[in-house]
Enzyme design. Structure first.
Site, short mmCIF file in Angstrom:
data_model
loop_
_atom_site.label_atom_id
_atom_site.label_comp_id
_atom_site.label_asym_id
_atom_site.label_seq_id
_atom_site.Cartn_x
_atom_site.Cartn_y
_atom_site.Cartn_z
CE LYS A 1 -2.87 2.75 2.12
NZ LYS A 1 -2.89 4.45 1.46
CD GLU B 1 12.11 0.15 10.39
OE1 GLU B 1 12.69 1.51 10.65
OE2 GLU B 1 12.07 -0.43 10.43
CB CYS C 1 12.28 9.18 8.68
SG CYS C 1 13.36 7.51 8.38
CD GLU D 1 8.82 12.39 12.37
OE1 GLU D 1 7.67 12.54 11.90
OE2 GLU D 1 9.56 12.12 11.95
#
Ligand code: NAD
Length: 495
Positions: A189, A265, A300, A399
């Protein structure tokens, strides 16, 4: 490095409406619904992708299961699987520029970086696991003489892979290549905001001879397609890269369904720690700017918190601001741009909110943070530096996933460690020092999946990438990634 005319020849190439790839066939969503794909370069719609529903996911999982049980791939000799995987790598390489440009039109990453990090990494990843898979052996346990204990490493079955919009081809390949190399079937996906290159990858896999049903790509909304994969009773492993909020849900979905293994992750708020004995402050400034501003901070492992020793603080901030101000933000398909577009209007709006809030909470804006080039229709933002950030401020804790750097001063090593670890995340970090003992002490003390020393970023497939604490629990890359997609089985044989 590609030349500009070759890039320009591809930039307006029409992209036909995209279908789902299920059981080796291209088909529309069962509902017939689709989603417009908006380019962050100019805000224009490039094409449409299928908006799949639960029934499409059911069909994809059924195809994956059938392929797995059929054995055309799962029981193919590893050396033969290797050949197909290498053909996939060659297929990616043959279309590298085309894939990179398509990806940039989809998500706005600057082209030079996209070319290296997307098709470049994806091809290298398929080669790495292709080469590895006939070199990974089972084990014989050191048992008593009268028995033989064999430890087999088997494929798990059907893998659900859910990936984000930043670096989709690279991150997709980090999941697909080890999963496929081990003999699994996959339902992939992609993110709504970056599906196009992964659909192309499915076509490349089919051309390379991957049997039908082994790879299925289902596009659409995360809350529908992602949830349908994650709650599916016949998906054995879920491999996810994305935000913590969604990662948390996936664990719940697993608990609610079949207790599938879930590998996450997730995000980061990574500290980049500069001691006064750092080797070269110009290099520090350039690398630190690169660590947070490339791909508009949508990385990331971005070094989003700069912890700098007070004695060199002013000098570092000044040099960093000079580097940031010299960066050219603009059309990501123009090779002269250092930084491209923010992936979507919603992401840009979030970044602007974080920038406003940083000032409201008392940080000093050194430079940047504003939206620019609005007249293009695209989503662009100047790289921003905020100084005087303290631990209680949002910018120190959350973040952003945008080009916003928080600068925090510290006095000594103990304080640096305390600040570095004052986060729920634990993805990446860096330490700049010429003191070898201190470097090693910091590597041990910083709670993160990677500690760079006198550099930021840069690694290769030989080393794992994965988070500690709330940055996740799995590893992409290296031979360790195979652990996610394999299960151990013991044969206990009485002799
Ligand atoms: P996201 O979590 O919003 O989306 C990731 C994927 O999950 C997408 O495909 C999305 O459609 C899907 N999804 C959304 N809701 C879902 C649901 N309810 N159930 C199942 N799937 C769902 O993340 P994003 O905005 O695409 O990516 C940015 C995030 O990814 C950042 O937090 C970044 O740090 C993280 N990231 C981590 C790594 C790493 O290696 N640790 C690498 C890249 C990005």
């Amino acid at each position: 490095m590609p030349d500009q005319p070759k890039i320009d020849a591809l930039r307006d190439r029409p992209v036909p409406p995209q279908s789902l790839f299920i059981a080796g066939q291209w088909r529309p969503a069962a509902s017939g619904e689709d989603i417009g794909v908006i380019s962050p370069i100019d805000g224009r719609t490039i094409t449409r992708i299928a908006r799949a529903g639960r029934e499409d996911v059911d069909a994809a999982v059924a195809a994956a299961r059938k392929a797995y049980e059929g054995g055309a791939w799962s029981r193919m000799a590893p050396a033969a699987r290797k050949k197909v995987m290498i053909r996939i790598a060659e297929g990616i390489e043959a279309r590298a520029l085309e894939l990179a440009v398509l990806g940039v039109r989809d998500n706005g990453t600057e082209i030079a970086m996209a070319l290296k990090a997307e098709p470049g990494s994806a091809a290298a990843t398929f080669r790495y696991y292709a080469e590895a898979i006939d070199k990974v052996y089972g084990e014989i346990a050191p048992t008593a003489d009268a028995v033989l204990g064999l430890i087999h490493r088997e494929a798990v079955g059907v893998v659900g892979a859910i990936v984000p919009w930043n670096m989709p081809l690279m991150i997709g390949a980090w999941k697909l290549a080890p999963a496929l190399a081990a003999g699994n079937s996959v339902v992939l996906k992609p993110a709504e905001a970056a599906s196009l290159t992964l659909l192309q990858l499915a076509a490349i896999c089919a051309e390379a001879g991957l049997p039908e049903g082994v790879l299925n790509v289902v596009t659409g909304a995360g809350s529908i397609v992602g949830e349908a994969i994650a709650t599916h009773m016949d998906v054995d492993v879920l491999a996810f890269t994305g935000s913590n909020a969604v990662g948390r849900r996936l664990l719940e979905y697993s608990a609610r369904s079949n207790l599938k293994r879930v590998y996450l992750e997730l995000g980061g708020k990574s500290p980049n720690i500069v001691f006064s004995d750092a080797p070269d402050l110009d290099r520090v400034a350039k690398a630190s700017a690169n660590a947070i501003f490339r791909n508009s901070g949508q990385v990331c492992v971005a070094g989003s918190r700069l912890l700098v020793q007070r004695s060199i603080h002013d000098e570092v901030v000044e040099r960093l601001a000079q580097v940031a101000d010299a960066l050219k933000v603009g059309d990501p398909l123009d090779l002269s741009s250092d930084i491209g577009a923010v992936a979507s209007e919603a992401q840009l709006a979030g970044n602007l909110r974080f920038a406003r809030q940083a000032v409201e909470e008392g940080a000093r804006r050194v430079t940047g943070g504003e939206r620019i080039l609005e007249e293009t229709g695209g989503f662009y933002q100047r790289p921003a530096i905020f100084d005087g950030v303290t631990q209680d401020m949002t910018l120190a804790r959350e973040e952003v996933f945008g080009p916003l750097l928080a600068v925090i001063a510290f006095d000594d090593e103990e304080e640096a460690v305390r600040l570095a670890n004052a986060t729920e995340y634990g993805l990446a970090s860096a330490v700049w020092t010429t003191d070898l003992s201190r470097a090693h002490r910091m590597v041990r003390a910083v709670r993160a999946g990677v500690v760079h020393v006198n550099t930021y970023g840069g690694s290769d497939l030989t080393v794992p990438l994965g988070g500690h604490r709330q940055s996740g629990n799995g590893h992409d890359k290296s031979l360790h990634a195979l652990e996610k997609y394999t299960a151990l089985k013991t044969a206990w044989i009485q002799l």
